[in-house]
Design a protein around this motif. Sequence first.
Motif, mmCIF file in Angstrom:
data_model
loop_
_atom_site.group_PDB
_atom_site.id
_atom_site.type_symbol
_atom_site.label_atom_id
_atom_site.label_comp_id
_atom_site.label_asym_id
_atom_site.label_seq_id
_atom_site.Cartn_x
_atom_site.Cartn_y
_atom_site.Cartn_z
ATOM 1 N N TYR A 1 0.859 -1.261 -0.349
ATOM 2 C CA TYR A 1 0.183 0.227 0.112
ATOM 3 C C TYR A 1 0.542 0.887 -0.089
ATOM 4 C CZ TYR A 1 -3.973 -2.785 1.099
ATOM 5 O OH TYR A 1 -4.506 -4.294 1.199
ATOM 6 N N GLY A 2 0.004 2.365 -0.311
ATOM 7 C CA GLY A 2 0.741 3.637 -0.641
ATOM 8 C C GLY A 2 -0.067 4.960 0.245
ATOM 9 N N TYR A 3 0.821 5.533 1.261
ATOM 10 C CA TYR A 3 0.184 6.705 2.111
ATOM 11 C C TYR A 3 0.260 7.670 1.605
ATOM 12 C CZ TYR A 3 -1.288 9.949 5.555
ATOM 13 O OH TYR A 3 -1.771 10.946 6.474
ATOM 14 N N ASP A 4 -0.465 8.423 0.964
ATOM 15 C CA ASP A 4 0.650 10.012 -0.108
ATOM 16 C C ASP A 4 0.301 10.905 1.508
ATOM 17 O OD1 ASP A 4 -0.974 12.911 -1.292
ATOM 18 O OD2 ASP A 4 -0.312 11.143 -2.623
ATOM 19 N N LEU A 5 1.309 11.394 1.401
ATOM 20 C CA LEU A 5 1.617 12.388 2.545
ATOM 21 C C LEU A 5 1.530 13.786 2.633
ATOM 22 C CD1 LEU A 5 3.642 10.692 2.672
ATOM 23 C CD2 LEU A 5 5.528 12.118 3.287
ATOM 24 N N ALA A 6 0.591 13.837 0.883
ATOM 25 C CA ALA A 6 -0.373 15.217 0.842
ATOM 26 C C ALA A 6 -2.043 15.295 1.260
ATOM 27 C CB ALA A 6 0.053 15.890 -0.248
ATOM 28 N N SER A 7 -2.816 14.307 0.347
ATOM 29 C CA SER A 7 -3.441 14.024 0.258
ATOM 30 C C SER A 7 -3.826 13.240 1.628
ATOM 31 C CB SER A 7 -4.001 13.505 -0.637
ATOM 32 O OG SER A 7 -3.502 12.086 -0.843
ATOM 33 N N GLY A 8 -3.329 12.126 2.439
ATOM 34 C CA GLY A 8 -3.721 11.737 3.307
ATOM 35 C C GLY A 8 -4.055 9.983 3.016
ATOM 36 N N VAL A 9 -4.696 10.025 1.978
ATOM 37 C CA VAL A 9 -5.001 8.686 1.125
ATOM 38 C C VAL A 9 -4.732 7.824 0.701
ATOM 39 C CG1 VAL A 9 -6.813 8.215 -1.004
ATOM 40 C CG2 VAL A 9 -6.505 10.013 0.177
ATOM 41 N N THR A 10 -4.613 6.178 1.727
ATOM 42 C CA THR A 10 -3.636 5.122 1.753
ATOM 43 C C THR A 10 -4.577 4.821 0.671
ATOM 44 O OG1 THR A 10 -3.069 5.308 3.669
ATOM 45 C CG2 THR A 10 -3.319 3.005 2.271
ATOM 46 N N SER A 11 -3.558 3.452 -0.466
ATOM 47 C CA SER A 11 -4.455 2.578 -2.188
ATOM 48 C C SER A 11 -3.281 2.369 -1.776
ATOM 49 C CB SER A 11 -4.490 3.904 -3.326
ATOM 50 O OG SER A 11 -3.250 4.709 -3.353
ATOM 51 N N PRO A 12 -3.844 0.600 -2.221
ATOM 52 C CA PRO A 12 -2.846 -0.175 -3.075
ATOM 53 C C PRO A 12 -1.662 -0.269 -4.214
ATOM 54 C CG PRO A 12 -5.137 -1.082 -3.911
ATOM 55 C CD PRO A 12 -5.486 0.277 -3.074
ATOM 56 N N ALA A 13 -0.746 0.049 -3.865
ATOM 57 C CA ALA A 13 0.434 -0.602 -5.430
ATOM 58 C C ALA A 13 -0.814 -0.995 -6.152
ATOM 59 C CB ALA A 13 1.347 -0.191 -4.473
ATOM 60 N N ALA A 14 -0.520 -2.256 -5.917
ATOM 61 C CA ALA A 14 -1.352 -3.803 -6.561
ATOM 62 C C ALA A 14 -2.110 -5.006 -6.484
ATOM 63 C CB ALA A 14 -0.081 -4.469 -7.435
ATOM 64 N N ILE A 15 -3.075 -4.977 -6.419
ATOM 65 C CA ILE A 15 -3.924 -5.599 -6.287
ATOM 66 C C ILE A 15 -3.392 -7.358 -7.463
ATOM 67 C CG2 ILE A 15 -6.315 -6.561 -6.326
ATOM 68 C CD1 ILE A 15 -7.133 -3.684 -5.993
ATOM 69 N N LEU A 16 -3.294 -8.300 -6.603
ATOM 70 C CA LEU A 16 -2.495 -9.572 -6.780
ATOM 71 C C LEU A 16 -3.690 -10.800 -6.506
ATOM 72 C CD1 LEU A 16 0.879 -10.002 -6.068
ATOM 73 C CD2 LEU A 16 0.330 -8.607 -7.331
ATOM 74 N N LYS A 17 -4.086 -11.199 -7.716
ATOM 75 C CA LYS A 17 -5.489 -12.708 -8.039
ATOM 76 C C LYS A 17 -4.789 -13.543 -8.556
ATOM 77 C CE LYS A 17 -8.655 -9.904 -6.987
ATOM 78 N NZ LYS A 17 -9.660 -9.486 -5.663
ATOM 79 N N PHE A 18 -4.388 -14.583 -7.534
ATOM 80 C CA PHE A 18 -4.109 -16.106 -7.778
ATOM 81 C C PHE A 18 -4.906 -16.869 -8.332
ATOM 82 C CE2 PHE A 18 -0.760 -13.856 -5.680
ATOM 83 C CZ PHE A 18 -0.349 -14.195 -6.433
ATOM 84 N N ALA A 19 -5.073 -15.973 -9.356
ATOM 85 C CA ALA A 19 -7.021 -17.369 -10.267
ATOM 86 C C ALA A 19 -6.586 -16.539 -11.681
ATOM 87 C CB ALA A 19 -8.306 -17.053 -9.846
ATOM 88 N N ASP A 20 -7.412 -17.337 -12.228
ATOM 89 C CA ASP A 20 -7.509 -16.538 -14.065
ATOM 90 C C ASP A 20 -8.783 -15.980 -14.311
ATOM 91 O OD1 ASP A 20 -5.893 -19.250 -14.790
ATOM 92 O OD2 ASP A 20 -7.501 -20.626 -14.700
ATOM 93 N N ASP A 21 -8.088 -15.262 -15.100
ATOM 94 C CA ASP A 21 -9.001 -13.571 -15.424
ATOM 95 C C ASP A 21 -10.749 -14.274 -15.771
ATOM 96 O OD1 ASP A 21 -10.399 -11.282 -16.013
ATOM 97 O OD2 ASP A 21 -8.796 -10.699 -17.068
ATOM 98 N N PRO A 22 -11.348 -14.038 -14.736
ATOM 99 C CA PRO A 22 -12.658 -14.173 -16.189
ATOM 100 C C PRO A 22 -13.266 -13.378 -16.940
ATOM 101 C CG PRO A 22 -13.173 -13.512 -13.853
ATOM 102 C CD PRO A 22 -12.029 -13.634 -14.045
ATOM 103 N N GLN A 23 -12.171 -12.749 -17.473
ATOM 104 C CA GLN A 23 -12.885 -11.907 -18.371
ATOM 105 C C GLN A 23 -12.312 -12.009 -19.686
ATOM 106 O OE1 GLN A 23 -15.627 -10.134 -18.419
ATOM 107 N NE2 GLN A 23 -16.124 -10.245 -16.349
ATOM 108 N N ALA A 24 -11.048 -12.622 -19.286
ATOM 109 C CA ALA A 24 -10.013 -13.004 -20.477
ATOM 110 C C ALA A 24 -10.298 -13.814 -20.708
ATOM 111 C CB ALA A 24 -8.591 -12.961 -20.085
ATOM 112 N N LYS A 25 -11.130 -15.175 -20.623
ATOM 113 C CA LYS A 25 -11.261 -16.944 -20.838
ATOM 114 C C LYS A 25 -11.625 -16.533 -22.191
ATOM 115 C CE LYS A 25 -13.979 -20.492 -20.300
ATOM 116 N NZ LYS A 25 -15.078 -21.110 -19.147
#
Length: 815
Positions: free
Chosen positions: A158-182
């Motif tokens: 995660y990254g915490y933006d010092l200016a805005s105070g917002v925390t967000s994930p740097a990346a979302i990892l899914k250990f599964a197959d992309d259902p939309q890419a099938k």
Amino acid sequence: MRRLLLAGLIALATLPAASFAAPATPSAAGAPLDLATIMASPDWIGHAVESPYWSVDGKSLYYTLKRDGDSVRDLYQVSATGGAATKLDPAAMAQADGPAVYDRSHTHAAFILHGDVFLVDLASGRRVQVTRTPQPESAPQFSADGRTLQFRDGNDWYGYDLASGVTSPAAILKFADDPQAKKPDALERQQLELFSTLREMKADRDAHRAQQQALEAADASRAPQPFWLGDKVKAVDTELSPDGRWMLVITEPAHHDDGKAPGVIHYVTDSGYTELQKARDYVGRDDPAPQSLLLLDLAAHKVWPLATDTLPGIKDDPLKAIRDRTIATLEKAGHADEAKALKAPAVRPVTIANQGSGGGIVWSEDGSQAAVQLRAIDNKDRWIASVDFANHALVAQDRLHDNAWINWSFNDFGWLKDGRTLWYLSEASGWSRLYVKPLDGKASALTDNTRYEMSQPALSPDGKWFYLLANKTAPHSYDVYRVPASGGELARVTQYEGVDDFTLSPEGNQLAVLHSAPYLLSQLAVQNAGGGTPRELTDTMKSAYTARAWIQPQFVEVPSSHGAGTVYAKYYGPANETDSPDSRPAVLFVHGAGYLQDVSKQETYYIREQMFQNLLVQQGYVVLDLDYRGSAGYGRDWRTAIYRNMGHPELEDLLDGKAWLVKHHGVDPKRVGIYGGSYGGFMTEMALLRAPGEFAAGAALRPPSDWVTYNHEYTSNILNDPQLDPEAYKTSSPIEYAQNLQDPLLIEHGLIDDNVLASDSIRLYQRFVELHKKDFWISLYPLERHDFKHADDWYDEYRRIDELFSTYVKQRPAQ
């Protein structure tokens, strides 16, 4: 008359000797030593200072101390200028600092406290709590531009933006197959061809997905798209680049065979019922899972595998001669399937995640470079590679090969401040040395090729100096040294001869040092980073212990009669040996772990055993404690002398130690006992079983008696896999020599030991029964694991050892 005292599997041994009453408190300082004092809870001795770290402002230090009566650790704070330390109550602990990291401009600091992330503005001292979650966060680091505080929750960053105070994930990892890419299969394609309504519904879904992707690409306030990495792998580790552009993901097969694990039975339980605990697997029954590396471009949202098949030597088979011999033997015996399973892989599998024996990922400060350390699962090679981001490939920077095995220690590595030069420790010369290597240049050693070990390198905050531990003046003497990062003279910084650890202050101008001595537990001091007189900050020893006149070990050199040079040892004897009779009894103490250094001026891991050596001297013995071959501190050749031959070079060194005692200290060669725990217990058994008649008696504590049943991480380094190299295991296991027992042997083992399983001792005991042997005993302790914890069990254990030696070693044998 010698008696076989074990009538059943768990019968307890008793040998004829005086008994000891256990007093409630340690004896007075001037009173003779007794077993009850030595084996009481070590709270009466004092406590070692543990885990020191600097406060964020660099003005004070925090450390922990074990509490009397239980295993709880309390947090203390002490000024770096000296004065009384303060034990922090819960309210004060809530306002304490954690071990801090700093941004490149040194305007902010961050740390983890009670599992949450905190941020500090260094100018104002303002402190912000970034997270408040039930799960622990870890690994805080600042982005290269200082605008974001990055941290991890498990393998998620995660990254915490010092200016805005917002925390967000740097990346979302899914250990599964992309259902939309099938991709639609033949039936699905037919459905779409037949039904226009289905085509319209699919087009609508595709439009929504396209819009979502466009919005996320254009709007940084949205959470990122997930990376679909498939269900065939799982994450072992992830590392985020400081610039936030890249992530490296270490994976292994999702369904790696865990193998069959033995069980440990708990007989004495809260419930009153026996309970079964699953223990670790046997060596060779569950090789480590092969690991792979993925490179994630977080900006372009793309994934590339980083292949290892270009690493130098990765396609070699360093075990070919052994492999061919074993395969031929199996094929000749008609075991074709087993032989087939031993065929060498085309590309040797590796591990990457740092598991205490080398491996891991290190980013340069600006995030533009990454270094990866990989280790062959066969233990023969270690590689350091950089990442070529443009070509999505690994570029080998260093290969360390060892025909025996790569060391567990000396695998530190990192980047200089320029972000283009690697530094690393290596045993390439035969001794651990510090090297630097530009990415496009040759490696060079920062220090001379003297025969000493270097460890724990730390780069100063300004990048100008490396600080490290070294035993330059003598193998048993450890101090902090420093060397310019550009190379030059290795200068001694501390003068303790017994430094355990150190940490630089945030500005790099002061050094906090943990130091100890044979009867001094680790204490904390501070001195200037360039050297000078230290300020002692702690004294956590207790007078009942320090007031005693303990025997200071003499550091002696035992000449090897087997071409090994010098075997270093600690000798314990009376202050005035001329007043002692000739032909005195002696005991050899054998340290555990194999790769451990007990002959040093630091505190010993074996504090109770050291007190027991004092008691033995009080009773008329002399004691020798040797760093036999395989021990740490003496270079690569000393370490690997035991490869495929455990228990043989070490026994040669122990016998040389005995001969030295006979020659120099009037010891009766017929009255020498031997004892030790873990690896020391193994060596006690090897001594009695491979050199019958050399030792009057031995006590083997928690000994591995058959290496086939020990763990993979330790044993495969030294003996390879048992399926591949059965000869090494047969050569190295005491149980294979059980028929040679002729001297009294006491075995002691914790029943719930989940490191060296009690079954090792029980199996050897059964061999002795079937061989109709005499004079062997076993004591099993229902509530003890590998490291004994309970004073009653320590007392009982050493009462039996004392009685064994009194009966069979101290008494002059009948003529």
